[in-house]
Enzyme design. Structure first.
Site, PDB file in Angstrom:
ATOM      1  N   GLY A   1       0.980  -1.331  -0.181  1.00  0.00           N
ATOM      2  CA  GLY A   1       0.099   0.231   0.003  1.00  0.00           C
ATOM      3  C   GLY A   1       1.039   1.087   0.546  1.00  0.00           C
TER       4      GLY A   1
ATOM      5  CB  ILE B   1      -0.002   5.654   5.434  1.00  0.00           C
ATOM      6  CG1 ILE B   1      -1.232   4.693   5.782  1.00  0.00           C
ATOM      7  CG2 ILE B   1      -1.327   7.063   6.644  1.00  0.00           C
ATOM      8  CD1 ILE B   1      -1.557   4.287   7.589  1.00  0.00           C
TER       9      ILE B   1
ATOM     10  CE1 TYR C   1     -11.220  -0.470   6.624  1.00  0.00           C
ATOM     11  CE2 TYR C   1     -11.531   0.098   8.595  1.00  0.00           C
ATOM     12  CZ  TYR C   1     -11.154  -0.029   7.863  1.00  0.00           C
ATOM     13  OH  TYR C   1     -10.153   0.697   7.622  1.00  0.00           O
TER      14      TYR C   1
END
Length: 277
Positions: free
Chosen positions: A7, A12, A157
């Protein structure tokens, strides 16, 4: 020292990459969009240290193939940051007929970590799993580990963010004697494109609260702290918020739940003929 960060091309993850780039000799970046990643790293100093690895964390076959490419390039990983994740519509399935939220946020990182274990053991690595305070939404597990019955985006989630903490605790239990340490963290409510692929209701909730969100750079600080702080000053298996240990939910502290999740994850991968253990 060698770093692997998922990612890394947004939010971030991008801020974490920029901060840690000077501290490592080689950086392996699994990316879904190779062309986008190639363009982005052109702006970075020392970009020659970066190796891009084609990988889609929602596809277990892609993860397996990407891990094999990494192990051809190095036999040692000193730091693994499982940062990638996302919020998706409940019940959305991958080509392998698995829940997209489950695979992207947990199972892809589980398989990646499993495949890289020889290199992680050699590096006596730190493994950092980016979780969330959203894990507290999951007040019961109901044995639906793979989210096959979870139609609610927010609840799904919350469960996978709980899984990130349980995964960290089980890594500690199984591999502490190999010198491996694992941590989970809450980055804060970060202002990114997060949730852009999810349901209308979830998008509305995110937009309504975005005024209170922090920047991606601020959200990356706990990941960076865990990456650069000596092991002896950190709590193995710990959950961190704002660079400090924090007690997670009671379910997140349940060793049986951690073991059950680990065993379920192995069973799914066996069904896909990706592992034999």
């Amino acid at each position: 020292m060698n770093l692997l960060l998922t990612g890394s091309t947004s939010g971030i993850g991008w801020e974490t990459l920029k901060a840690l780039l000077p501290h490592f000799d080689q950086l392996f970046l699994p990316v879904r969009n190779l062309e986008k990643a190639q363009k982005m790293i052109q702006s970075l100093p020392e970009r020659q240290k970066i190796q891009l690895i084609p990988m889609d964390l929602s596809s277990m076959h892609s993860v397996k193939k990407g891990a094999q490419l990494i192990l051809k390039s190095t036999d040692q990983i000193d730091l693994l940051i499982n940062n990638a994740g996302g919020m998706y519509p409940g019940g959305k399935l991958t080509e392998e007929k698995l829940d997209l939220t489950f695979t992207t946020n947990h199972l892809g990182h589980f398989l990646l970590t499993l495949e890289l274990l020889p290199a992680l053991k050699k590096g006596q690595a730190k493994i950092i799993n980016v979780s969330s305070e959203a894990h507290r939404i999951a007040t019961s597990l109901n044995e639906d580990w793979g989210l096959r019955k979870a139609g609610n985006t927010i609840n799904a989630y919350g469960k996978v963010k709980l899984y990130n903490i349980l995964f960290s605790k089980e890594l500690k239990s199984k591999f502490e004697t190999d010198g491996i340490q694992a941590y989970a963290l809450h980055p804060g409510a970060v202002k990114t494109a997060f949730g852009s692929e999810t349901s209308f209701i979830a998008k509305a909730i995110i937009r309504a609260t975005q005024l209170f969100f922090i920047s991606p750079k601020a959200g990356a600080q706990t990941s960076i702290f865990l990456a650069l702080t000596p092991k002896g000053k950190l709590k193995n298996g710990g959950y961190y918020d704002k660079k400090k240990p924090k007690n997670p939910s009671s379910i997140a502290s349940d060793p049986k739940a951690a073991t059950d999740l680990w065993n379920y994850s192995l069973d799914v991968l066996r069904e896909l003929n990706l592992i034999s253990i």
